[in-house]
Scaffold this active site. Structure first.
Site, mmCIF file in Angstrom:
data_model
loop_
_atom_site.group_PDB
_atom_site.id
_atom_site.type_symbol
_atom_site.label_atom_id
_atom_site.label_comp_id
_atom_site.label_asym_id
_atom_site.label_seq_id
_atom_site.Cartn_x
_atom_site.Cartn_y
_atom_site.Cartn_z
ATOM 1 N N GLU A 44 0.824 -1.209 0.000
ATOM 2 C CA GLU A 44 0.000 0.000 0.000
ATOM 3 C C GLU A 44 0.859 1.261 0.000
ATOM 4 O OE1 GLU A 44 -3.141 0.356 -0.487
ATOM 5 O OE2 GLU A 44 -3.464 -1.798 -0.629
ATOM 6 N N CYS A 199 -11.532 1.401 -16.174
ATOM 7 C CA CYS A 199 -12.017 2.773 -16.019
ATOM 8 C C CYS A 199 -10.813 3.704 -15.854
ATOM 9 C CB CYS A 199 -12.946 2.863 -14.812
ATOM 10 S SG CYS A 199 -13.952 4.365 -14.763
ATOM 11 N N CYS A 209 -16.492 -3.064 -19.248
ATOM 12 C CA CYS A 209 -16.813 -2.716 -17.864
ATOM 13 C C CYS A 209 -18.046 -3.477 -17.380
ATOM 14 C CB CYS A 209 -17.063 -1.219 -17.755
ATOM 15 S SG CYS A 209 -17.481 -0.689 -16.086
ATOM 16 N N CYS A 215 -23.782 2.899 -15.561
ATOM 17 C CA CYS A 215 -22.888 4.040 -15.375
ATOM 18 C C CYS A 215 -23.534 5.324 -15.908
ATOM 19 C CB CYS A 215 -21.561 3.778 -16.082
ATOM 20 S SG CYS A 215 -20.403 5.163 -15.972
#
Length: 369
Positions: A44, A199, A209, A215
């Site tokens: 991370e 995306c 997608c 969307c």
DNA sequence: CAGTCGTGGAC
DNA sequence: TGTCCAAGACT
């Protein structure tokens, strides 16, 4: 920021197709093959403002050298910075190192499980804390990184600047409300994968997608226009000089302060050329620098190389001089004399690493410099 | 709270 | 080529 509430119906249209997509088309990444909170934490941190392909080799090298929190905590900062060399944002390495020491001294060398304790660690903000808690500890905390922000701005057709405080607050709320209670870890990685592979900022692959039909930006034909981006600013350009001062086979280097730009890294001594100085005065500035800082009044120096470099907020032209001397001046901290063979043991910034590389290659080719 | 903090991929 | 911007945090 007023928007339709995130209810169960929206969750069904968004979360379920996303999870299904992730299970068949999600990426296979090394930090997804472990349940070690330390590895997930490290990934991370490395992935903050950094693409996966860039972080991958660093991730493997780092864990080979520091396989545990204890190993990291007991290391020298300089060794940590050496492994971070070239990755950028070096405060991340410094914070990671300090956080490891806090974990050893206060948390039995383990990543704590409370959000308050995790976010209190240096280098860990709201998003990274959420990711660690959710992925490493099976909890359920939202994140709002670049991927999630872009996906949500498009899915809900947010036609306002996401940096506005109220919009940012709504996006956080939205991110939290969309999370499934039971599959939170996979969900987080799914939405990040979607943002990173489908995306994407420019030319999103909407036909691939899983939530294309729901969307809002796609329905309005706004998918390439959202999220609203800030106007780009012009970055200033500065001239710098640096000197490779050589005596026999040794060169003089200097360590940068532990705060600010490239903190704690080594470099060849030099500084920024004054803004208003004319062409050709770089050599004069160079001579003055070595006279004032190191008491060198003679100067057998010649241009060695010129390096163009781009930082986040300015561009740099680095004028490098090769500078031979008979005697070593005394090197008081932060200066140090090092043999050319051992130069590569020190962490350098990318620009100065190019100088190291040139010096090393010349040596390997049997040339003096 | 807007500026600081790196570097390289992608186009 | 320039431009955007990437699993943001810190001040």
């Amino acid at each position: 920021m007023i928007k339709n509430p995130i209810d169960a119906a929206v969750r069904r249209r968004f979360t379920a197709p996303l999870l299904e997509w992730y299970h068949s088309l999600g990426r296979d990444l090394p930090w997804r093959r472990t349940d070690d909170p330390y590895c997930i934490w490290l990934s991370e941190i490395m992935l903050q403002q950094t693409q996966v392909v860039t972080a991958l080799p660093y991730y493997h090298r780092f864990l080979e050298t520091f396989p545990t929190i204890k190993a990291l905590a007991s290391a020298d900062l300089e060794a940590v910075l050496k492994l971070w060399q070239g990755l950028g944002y070096y405060a991340r390495a410094r914070h990671l190192h300090r956080a490891a020491q806090i974990l050893v001294s206060q948390f039995s060398a383990k990543m704590p499980e409370s959000f308050e304790s995790v976010i209190a660690l240096p280098g860990i903000g709201r998003s990274t804390a959420g990711a660690i808690l959710t992925i490493a500890h099976g909890k359920c905390h939202p994140i709002l990184d670049g991927n999630v922000r872009r996906v949500l701005c498009r899915f809900f057709a947010i036609e306002r600047d996401p940096r506005e405080k109220s919009v940012d607050a709504w996006l956080w709320h939205c991110s939290e409300m969309l999370m499934p209670k039971h599959n939170a870890s996979h969900y987080l990685q799914a939405i990040m994968d979607l943002g990173a592979t489908v995306c994407v900022p420019k030319q999103p692959s909407c036909t691939r997608c899983p939530v294309e039909k729901s969307c809002a930006a796609r329905k309005k034909g706004l998918e390439t226009l959202l999220p609203i981006r800030a106007p780009s600013k012009k970055v200033p350009h500065y001239d710098y000089f640096a000197g490779v001062l050589c005596v026999d086979n040794a060169v003089l280097i200097r360590r940068r302060p532990l705060k600010g730009l490239l903190a704690g890294l080594w470099e060849f001594p030099g500084e920024r050329v004054a803004e208003n100085s004319k062409q050709g005065s770089i050599v004069l500035a160079y001579e003055r620098f070595f006279r004032e800082h190191l008491g060198l009044d003679t100067c057998e120096c010649k241009p060695y190389m010129t390096i163009q470099h781009v930082f986040t907020h300015f561009k740099m032209t680095l004028h490098v001089f090769l500078h031979h001397s008979k005697k070593r001046v005394e090197a008081v901290f932060p200066f140090d004399w090092v043999e050319r063979e051992t130069l590569s043991e020190r962490p350098f910034s990318s620009a100065h690493q190019k100088i190291v590389l040139q010096l090393t290659q010349k040596q390997n080719q049997g040339e003096l410099f």
